[in-house]
Design a protein around this motif. Structure first.
Motif, PDB file in Angstrom:
ATOM      1  N   ALA A 292     -14.617 -12.758  44.310  1.00 53.36           N
ATOM      2  CA  ALA A 292     -13.880 -13.180  45.504  1.00 53.36           C
ATOM      3  C   ALA A 292     -13.575 -12.023  46.449  1.00 53.36           C
ATOM      4  O   ALA A 292     -13.159 -12.248  47.589  1.00 53.36           O
ATOM      5  CB  ALA A 292     -12.575 -13.863  45.088  1.00 53.36           C
TER       6      ALA A 292
ATOM      7  N   GLN B  17      -9.354  -7.924  47.492  1.00 50.60           N
ATOM      8  CA  GLN B  17      -9.416  -9.034  46.532  1.00 50.60           C
ATOM      9  C   GLN B  17      -8.289 -10.028  46.845  1.00 50.60           C
ATOM     10  O   GLN B  17      -7.108  -9.703  46.693  1.00 50.60           O
ATOM     11  CB  GLN B  17      -9.266  -8.507  45.108  1.00 50.60           C
ATOM     12  CG  GLN B  17      -9.145  -9.543  44.021  1.00 50.60           C
ATOM     13  CD  GLN B  17     -10.351 -10.455  43.931  1.00 50.60           C
ATOM     14  OE1 GLN B  17     -10.294 -11.588  44.403  1.00 50.60           O
ATOM     15  NE2 GLN B  17     -11.432  -9.951  43.341  1.00 50.60           N
TER      16      GLN B  17
ATOM     17  N   ASP C 197      -7.647 -12.878  45.266  1.00 46.29           N
ATOM     18  CA  ASP C 197      -7.295 -13.714  44.122  1.00 46.29           C
ATOM     19  C   ASP C 197      -6.494 -12.912  43.096  1.00 46.29           C
ATOM     20  O   ASP C 197      -7.066 -12.107  42.348  1.00 46.29           O
ATOM     21  CB  ASP C 197      -8.573 -14.256  43.487  1.00 46.29           C
ATOM     22  CG  ASP C 197      -8.284 -15.155  42.288  1.00 46.29           C
ATOM     23  OD1 ASP C 197      -7.103 -15.490  42.056  1.00 46.29           O
ATOM     24  OD2 ASP C 197      -9.248 -15.522  41.578  1.00 46.29           O
TER      25      ASP C 197
ATOM     26  N   SER D 274      -5.437 -13.702  40.286  1.00 48.65           N
ATOM     27  CA  SER D 274      -5.839 -13.938  38.896  1.00 48.65           C
ATOM     28  C   SER D 274      -6.953 -13.006  38.454  1.00 48.65           C
ATOM     29  O   SER D 274      -7.233 -12.900  37.254  1.00 48.65           O
ATOM     30  CB  SER D 274      -6.288 -15.395  38.705  1.00 48.65           C
ATOM     31  OG  SER D 274      -7.518 -15.651  39.375  1.00 48.65           O
ATOM     32  N   ALA D 275      -7.600 -12.323  39.400  1.00 48.34           N
ATOM     33  CA  ALA D 275      -8.652 -11.367  39.024  1.00 48.34           C
ATOM     34  C   ALA D 275      -8.078 -10.259  38.142  1.00 48.34           C
ATOM     35  O   ALA D 275      -8.771  -9.765  37.241  1.00 48.34           O
ATOM     36  CB  ALA D 275      -9.284 -10.770  40.283  1.00 48.34           C
TER      37      ALA D 275
ATOM     38  N   TYR E 145       1.072 -10.386  44.398  1.00 44.71           N
ATOM     39  CA  TYR E 145       0.144  -9.636  43.550  1.00 44.71           C
ATOM     40  C   TYR E 145       0.889  -9.036  42.358  1.00 44.71           C
ATOM     41  O   TYR E 145       0.443  -9.131  41.207  1.00 44.71           O
ATOM     42  CB  TYR E 145      -0.508  -8.513  44.338  1.00 44.71           C
ATOM     43  CG  TYR E 145      -1.645  -8.904  45.261  1.00 44.71           C
ATOM     44  CD1 TYR E 145      -2.816  -9.470  44.767  1.00 44.71           C
ATOM     45  CD2 TYR E 145      -1.560  -8.668  46.631  1.00 44.71           C
ATOM     46  CE1 TYR E 145      -3.867  -9.794  45.607  1.00 44.71           C
ATOM     47  CE2 TYR E 145      -2.605  -8.985  47.486  1.00 44.71           C
ATOM     48  CZ  TYR E 145      -3.761  -9.554  46.971  1.00 44.71           C
ATOM     49  OH  TYR E 145      -4.793  -9.874  47.810  1.00 44.71           O
TER      50      TYR E 145
END
Length: 367
Positions: A139, A179, A181, A183-184, A226
């Motif tokens: 992503a 980034q 996302d 959840s990365a 984050y």
């Protein structure tokens, strides 16, 4: 604060193109990271913007530096950084570079290959060495692909070898630049926990890299969001969470900078309006390659219409936005100004030496 200070500077109207940076924003951002992730160690990614005033602003907030070459080490030390505040995060380094770093007091390194690990044991004995794990971050605006990082099974072997060689083992990963996302990071943290457990090593330091996004044209999570995701992931995967290290670059300095450019030419080609600026891919806007970073533009008021935006060189690839929707005032003419917002990161530091005879992007840092 930054907008007012930068706008006052712009009133002086120096020749375009140029980048202006407000270091006060840098200091504020480093402190925000410290507030959101208390107890972590921040190593600012110097490559994002190595201006001395930016480095001093990071120091003023208590930050350290992610360095990738002897040149960056020298620049940080020249501004008063302590050697122990530097982390050599580049896994790709010559033996001479390792020797230089160690001789100047650097004691933290990153690796992802056995040959480099053995080189570190020989030339930087006793140092802390983080093994970088391969983590996919599709992503992100600019994923790293397979250039960096090793698969988990190899990371287990390298962790054990690092301990056997007298180094202090740790783990690292990076989820890709810009980034969106959160959840990365959970993927990387979960993998790190499994690798450490399989290696039989209590992990004392985990470097979660950078990648924290900033708003360009699209919303991204706030730093608080984050950080909350990172904290939750650590609690879920580690009974005793390791100390965090992080390497933000864009999230520290991007919003501190603005590029002022000038319109060189307006032309109609194939039924589309093309606007050519005096700044392009080779003198500051390298991150428009593949239209990865969609900068916001400010060219004043008035009715707007779509444009193809291009740089000034005679290189056919020096086109900034052909597919990304881009609108500018219909009355725009050569000599008019266009401001490129949130441009403090990966702009001047990416400028070529003098492609087409055009000088690198000049930078002004506010007092």
């Amino acid at each position: 604060m930054s907008t007012d200070r930068i706008r006052r500077f712009l009133a002086q109207a120096p020749p375009t193109p140029f980048l202006v940076v407000d270091p006060a924003v840098v200091t504020a951002r480093v402190r925000e990271f410290a507030n959101e992730l208390p107890g972590s160690r921040l190593f600012y990614a110097v490559k994002a913007n190595p201006e001395p005033a930016v480095l001093r602003a990071v120091l003023a907030a208590g930050g350290g530096f992610d360095v990738a070459s002897p040149g960056e080490i020298t620049a940080c030390l020249a501004e008063g950084a302590r050697p122990e505040s530097l982390s050599y995060g580049n896994p790709i380094k010559k033996a001479a570079d390792v020797a230089f770093a160690f001789s100047h007091g650097v004691r933290e390194f990153t690796t992802d290959a056995e040959s480099d690990l053995r080189q570190l044991a020989r030339l930087a004995p006793g140092s802390a060495v983080s093994v970088r794990i391969l983590v996919d971050g599709p992503a992100s605006a600019t994923p790293f692909g397979h250039k960096f990082g090793c698969v988990p099974a190899e990371a287990v072997s390298l962790l054990r070898l690092a301990a056997d060689l007298g180094l202090v083992p740790g783990l690292a990963f990076h989820v890709g630049s810009q980034q969106p996302d959160p959840s990365a990071w959970d993927t990387g943290i979960a993998t790190a926990a499994k690798v450490a457990a399989e290696a039989g090593i209590r992990l004392r330091r985990l470097n979660i890299g950078g990648g924290f996004g900033i708003r360009y044209r699209e919303l991204v999570p706030s730093l608080a969001e984050y950080a909350a995701a990172v904290r939750a992931s650590l609690a879920a995967h580690f009974p005793t969470p390791p100390q965090l290290a992080l390497e933000p670059g864009r999230a520290v300095v991007a919003e501190a900078g603005l590029i002022r450019a000038e319109v060189v030419l307006v032309a109609w080609r194939g039924g589309r309006r093309w606007v050519y600026l005096d700044v392009g891919r080779y003198n500051g806007l390298a991150e428009t390659e593949n239209e990865a970073i969609p900068y916001r533009l400010d060219a004043g008021d008035g009715e707007r219409g779509p444009v193809v935006l291009a740089g000034p060189t005679c290189d056919g690839d020096d086109v900034l936005y052909q597919h990304t929707p881009c609108e500018l005032p219909l009355a725009l003419q050569p000599g008019d100004r266009v401001d490129i917002l949130d441009a403090g990161a990966y702009t001047a530091s990416y400028s070529s030496v003098a492609f087409n005879g055009i000088e690198p992007l000049r930078t002004y840092c506010l007092d």
